[in-house]
Design a protein around this motif. Structure first.
Motif, PDB file in Angstrom:
ATOM      1  N   VAL A 251       0.864  -1.180   0.000  1.00 56.99           N
ATOM      2  CA  VAL A 251       0.000   0.000   0.000  1.00 56.99           C
ATOM      3  C   VAL A 251       0.898   1.226   0.000  1.00 56.99           C
ATOM      4  O   VAL A 251       1.740   1.388   0.891  1.00 56.99           O
ATOM      5  CB  VAL A 251      -0.934   0.012   1.225  1.00 56.99           C
ATOM      6  CG1 VAL A 251      -1.681   1.335   1.332  1.00 56.99           C
ATOM      7  CG2 VAL A 251      -1.917  -1.154   1.145  1.00 56.99           C
ATOM      8  N   VAL A 252       0.739   2.077  -1.007  1.00 62.00           N
ATOM      9  CA  VAL A 252       1.631   3.228  -1.154  1.00 62.00           C
ATOM     10  C   VAL A 252       0.943   4.552  -0.865  1.00 62.00           C
ATOM     11  O   VAL A 252       1.606   5.599  -0.816  1.00 62.00           O
ATOM     12  CB  VAL A 252       2.254   3.252  -2.572  1.00 62.00           C
ATOM     13  CG1 VAL A 252       3.136   2.020  -2.782  1.00 62.00           C
ATOM     14  CG2 VAL A 252       1.181   3.327  -3.655  1.00 62.00           C
ATOM     15  N   GLU A 253      -0.376   4.521  -0.681  1.00 60.90           N
ATOM     16  CA  GLU A 253      -1.102   5.747  -0.350  1.00 60.90           C
ATOM     17  C   GLU A 253      -2.347   5.397   0.449  1.00 60.90           C
ATOM     18  O   GLU A 253      -3.070   4.467   0.099  1.00 60.90           O
ATOM     19  CB  GLU A 253      -1.488   6.506  -1.625  1.00 60.90           C
ATOM     20  CG  GLU A 253      -2.142   7.846  -1.373  1.00 60.90           C
ATOM     21  CD  GLU A 253      -2.474   8.590  -2.662  1.00 60.90           C
ATOM     22  OE1 GLU A 253      -3.670   8.843  -2.902  1.00 60.90           O
ATOM     23  OE2 GLU A 253      -1.530   8.893  -3.425  1.00 60.90           O
ATOM     24  N   ILE A 254      -2.588   6.134   1.525  1.00 64.85           N
ATOM     25  CA  ILE A 254      -3.758   5.919   2.373  1.00 64.85           C
ATOM     26  C   ILE A 254      -4.526   7.229   2.474  1.00 64.85           C
ATOM     27  O   ILE A 254      -4.009   8.216   2.995  1.00 64.85           O
ATOM     28  CB  ILE A 254      -3.358   5.447   3.786  1.00 64.85           C
ATOM     29  CG1 ILE A 254      -2.532   4.163   3.730  1.00 64.85           C
ATOM     30  CG2 ILE A 254      -4.603   5.259   4.663  1.00 64.85           C
ATOM     31  CD1 ILE A 254      -1.936   3.753   5.070  1.00 64.85           C
ATOM     32  N   ALA A 255      -5.729   7.255   1.932  1.00 63.18           N
ATOM     33  CA  ALA A 255      -6.596   8.438   1.990  1.00 63.18           C
ATOM     34  C   ALA A 255      -5.869   9.702   1.547  1.00 63.18           C
ATOM     35  O   ALA A 255      -5.969  10.750   2.187  1.00 63.18           O
ATOM     36  CB  ALA A 255      -7.160   8.603   3.403  1.00 63.18           C
ATOM     37  N   GLY A 256      -5.119   9.587   0.455  1.00 62.48           N
ATOM     38  CA  GLY A 256      -4.408  10.732  -0.095  1.00 62.48           C
ATOM     39  C   GLY A 256      -3.059  11.013   0.530  1.00 62.48           C
ATOM     40  O   GLY A 256      -2.333  11.905   0.072  1.00 62.48           O
ATOM     41  N   HIS A 257      -2.661  10.263   1.554  1.00 66.71           N
ATOM     42  CA  HIS A 257      -1.376  10.445   2.224  1.00 66.71           C
ATOM     43  C   HIS A 257      -0.372   9.434   1.656  1.00 66.71           C
ATOM     44  O   HIS A 257      -0.575   8.226   1.766  1.00 66.71           O
ATOM     45  CB  HIS A 257      -1.506  10.246   3.735  1.00 66.71           C
ATOM     46  CG  HIS A 257      -2.386  11.242   4.405  1.00 66.71           C
ATOM     47  ND1 HIS A 257      -1.899  12.355   5.053  1.00 66.71           N
ATOM     48  CD2 HIS A 257      -3.749  11.299   4.518  1.00 66.71           C
ATOM     49  CE1 HIS A 257      -2.906  13.058   5.547  1.00 66.71           C
ATOM     50  NE2 HIS A 257      -4.034  12.436   5.242  1.00 66.71           N
ATOM     51  N   ARG A 258       0.681   9.936   1.073  1.00 69.66           N
ATOM     52  CA  ARG A 258       1.708   9.047   0.529  1.00 69.66           C
ATOM     53  C   ARG A 258       2.438   8.352   1.667  1.00 69.66           C
ATOM     54  O   ARG A 258       2.791   8.973   2.669  1.00 69.66           O
ATOM     55  CB  ARG A 258       2.707   9.841  -0.317  1.00 69.66           C
ATOM     56  CG  ARG A 258       3.693   8.961  -1.076  1.00 69.66           C
ATOM     57  CD  ARG A 258       4.624   9.783  -1.937  1.00 69.66           C
ATOM     58  NE  ARG A 258       5.589  10.520  -1.124  1.00 69.66           N
ATOM     59  CZ  ARG A 258       6.598  11.228  -1.617  1.00 69.66           C
ATOM     60  NH1 ARG A 258       6.754  11.323  -2.933  1.00 69.66           N
ATOM     61  NH2 ARG A 258       7.430  11.857  -0.810  1.00 69.66           N
ATOM     62  N   ILE A 259       2.671   7.064   1.506  1.00 67.46           N
ATOM     63  CA  ILE A 259       3.369   6.286   2.528  1.00 67.46           C
ATOM     64  C   ILE A 259       4.831   6.134   2.117  1.00 67.46           C
ATOM     65  O   ILE A 259       5.144   5.669   1.014  1.00 67.46           O
ATOM     66  CB  ILE A 259       2.720   4.897   2.694  1.00 67.46           C
ATOM     67  CG1 ILE A 259       1.231   5.046   3.006  1.00 67.46           C
ATOM     68  CG2 ILE A 259       3.427   4.105   3.793  1.00 67.46           C
ATOM     69  CD1 ILE A 259       0.903   5.904   4.197  1.00 67.46           C
ATOM     70  N   GLY A 260       5.735   6.562   3.018  1.00 66.82           N
ATOM     71  CA  GLY A 260       7.162   6.520   2.703  1.00 66.82           C
ATOM     72  C   GLY A 260       7.468   7.345   1.474  1.00 66.82           C
ATOM     73  O   GLY A 260       7.040   8.498   1.361  1.00 66.82           O
ATOM     74  N   ASP A 261       8.188   6.739   0.541  1.00 70.23           N
ATOM     75  CA  ASP A 261       8.510   7.454  -0.698  1.00 70.23           C
ATOM     76  C   ASP A 261       7.517   7.169  -1.819  1.00 70.23           C
ATOM     77  O   ASP A 261       7.755   7.488  -2.975  1.00 70.23           O
ATOM     78  CB  ASP A 261       9.933   7.104  -1.152  1.00 70.23           C
ATOM     79  CG  ASP A 261      10.115   5.633  -1.489  1.00 70.23           C
ATOM     80  OD1 ASP A 261       9.128   4.864  -1.383  1.00 70.23           O
ATOM     81  OD2 ASP A 261      11.233   5.241  -1.869  1.00 70.23           O
TER      82      ASP A 261
END
Length: 285
Positions: A251-261
Motif C-alpha cells: 500500500v503506497v497511499e492511504i486516503a491521499g497520504h503518501r506512505i514513505g517514498d
C-alpha cells in the motif's frame, strides 16, 4: 465452455445450477463462505481456511454439510474439471431452505455450493507497484470474526474507494483502523516493526494474515499486534495488506497520504518474498 460448479453433492454446468429462492443465505444472509487460493493447480493455506469455516459454522450453530475430507475432494475435483492453474475456489454453506421465517427449524439441512474463478495471483501490477486505499467508516455488525455472506457494508466501502481512485477501503471505528473491506491491514513503523490489529470480534481472523505472521516470525521479523489510528498509518514507513485473493500487496497511499517514498518498501518486499516462497512450496507438495 461454462464452469462446472458444485451444488449439494452434484457437479453441474454453471447455467444449470439451482438453489431454492427460500434459501436462508439468499433471504437473510444466514450463511458462511470461504475462499482458498490455487497455484499450480494446488490449494494454498486450505487447512487454515477450513479451520475458519468450521469455526464460523459453530458460531452460528450451522452443522458441517459434509465431512472435511469430502470438501477437500470436492475442491480438487472443481480445480481439475475447470482446469484452474491459478485462481480461487469459493465455498458457501447456508443454513438451508424453508418457507421464510426469522426463526428456523432445528432439523434444517444446510446447503453447500462451490465454484472456481481463474485469476492471476502472482506478480500482478498491484504487487509490483502497490495500491492506494481509501478510509471509510466501519458500519458492520459486531461479530465480524464470523465470515458471513452479509457483505453489503463491504460492497459499499469498495464502491466508495473506487470513486476516489482507490483499489481497497480500510475501515475505521472509534478512530482506529479495523481491517480492509476484503483484506487484513498492516503498517510498518519507522523502527521496522510490522504492526497489525490483534484478532477479536471486530475483525475477521485472516488466514493469509496468520500464514504471513508465522512466516515473518520464523524469519526474525519484528511483529506487534495492537490497535493503531489512521494518523499513525499516515506516518508509517511502509504498509501492506493480505488476503487469499491478493496475497501480500503493498500500500503506497492511504486516503491521499503518501506512505514513505510512495513505492513498496524493503520490508514489504521481504514479506512478499517469504509468503510467496511458502505458497509455492505448498503448490509443489
Amino acid at each position: 465452455m461454462s464452469r462446472t460448479v458444485y451444488v449439494n453433492g452434484s457437479y453441474v454446468p454453471e447455467p444449470e445450477a439451482q438453489i431454492s429462492i427460500f434459501d436462508r443465505g439468499f433471504l437473510f444472509g444466514d450463511s458462511i463462505y470461504e475462499v482458498s487460493a490455487v497455484i499450480g493447480g494446488n490449494l494454498i493455506d486450505n487447512d487454515l481456511h477450513l479451520d475458519r469455516l468450521e469455526r464460523s459454522l459453530r458460531e452460528l450453530d450451522i452443522p458441517m454439510p459434509v465431512s472435511r475430507d469430502d470438501i477437500v475432494a470436492m475442491q480438487k475435483t472443481l480445480i481439475a474439471r475447470n482446469e484452474i492453474d491459478e485462481g480461487l475456489v469459493y465455498l458457501q454453506v447456508t443454513r438451508g431452505s424453508e418457507d421464510r421465517n426469522f426463526d428456523y427449524s432445528d432439523t434444517l439441512k444446510p446447503n453447500l455450493v462451490a465454484f472456481t474463478q481463474k485469476k492471476k495471483l502472482q506478480n500482478t501490477a498491484a504487487h509490483k507497484d502497490g495500491i492506494k486505499v481509501a478510509l471509510v467508516d466501519d458500519i458492520r455488525w459486531d461479530r465480524r470474526d464470523i465470515k458471513t455472506t452479509m457483505l453489503l457494508a463491504q460492497v459499499q466501502a469498495k464502491r466508495q474507494a473506487k470513486a476516489s481512485g482507490c483499489i481497497e477501503a480500510w475501515m475505521v471505528q472509534d478512530g482506529f483502523i479495523t481491517e480492509g473491506a476484503s483484506s487484513t491491514v498492516f503498517i510498518i513503523t519507522q523502527d521496522g516493526k510490522i504492526v497489525t490489529r490483534p484478532n477479536s470480534r471486530v475483525t475477521l481472523p485472516g488466514c493469509t494474515r496468520l500464514a504471513v505472521l508465522r512466516a515473518a516470525a520464523a524469519h526474525d521479523l519484528q511483529i506487534e499486534e495492537r490497535l493503531f489510528t489512521a494518523d499513525e498509518a499516515y506516518l508509517a514507513r511502509e504498509a501492506f495488506l493480505t488476503s487469499a485473493s491478493s496475497f501480500v500487496t503493498p500500500v503506497v497511499e492511504i486516503a491521499g497520504h503518501r506512505i514513505g517514498d510512495g513505492k513498496p518498501g524493503p520490508i514489504t518486499r521481504r514479506v512478499q518474498q517469504i509468503y510467496l516462497e511458502l505458497a509455492l512450496k505448498q503448490s509443489a507438495a
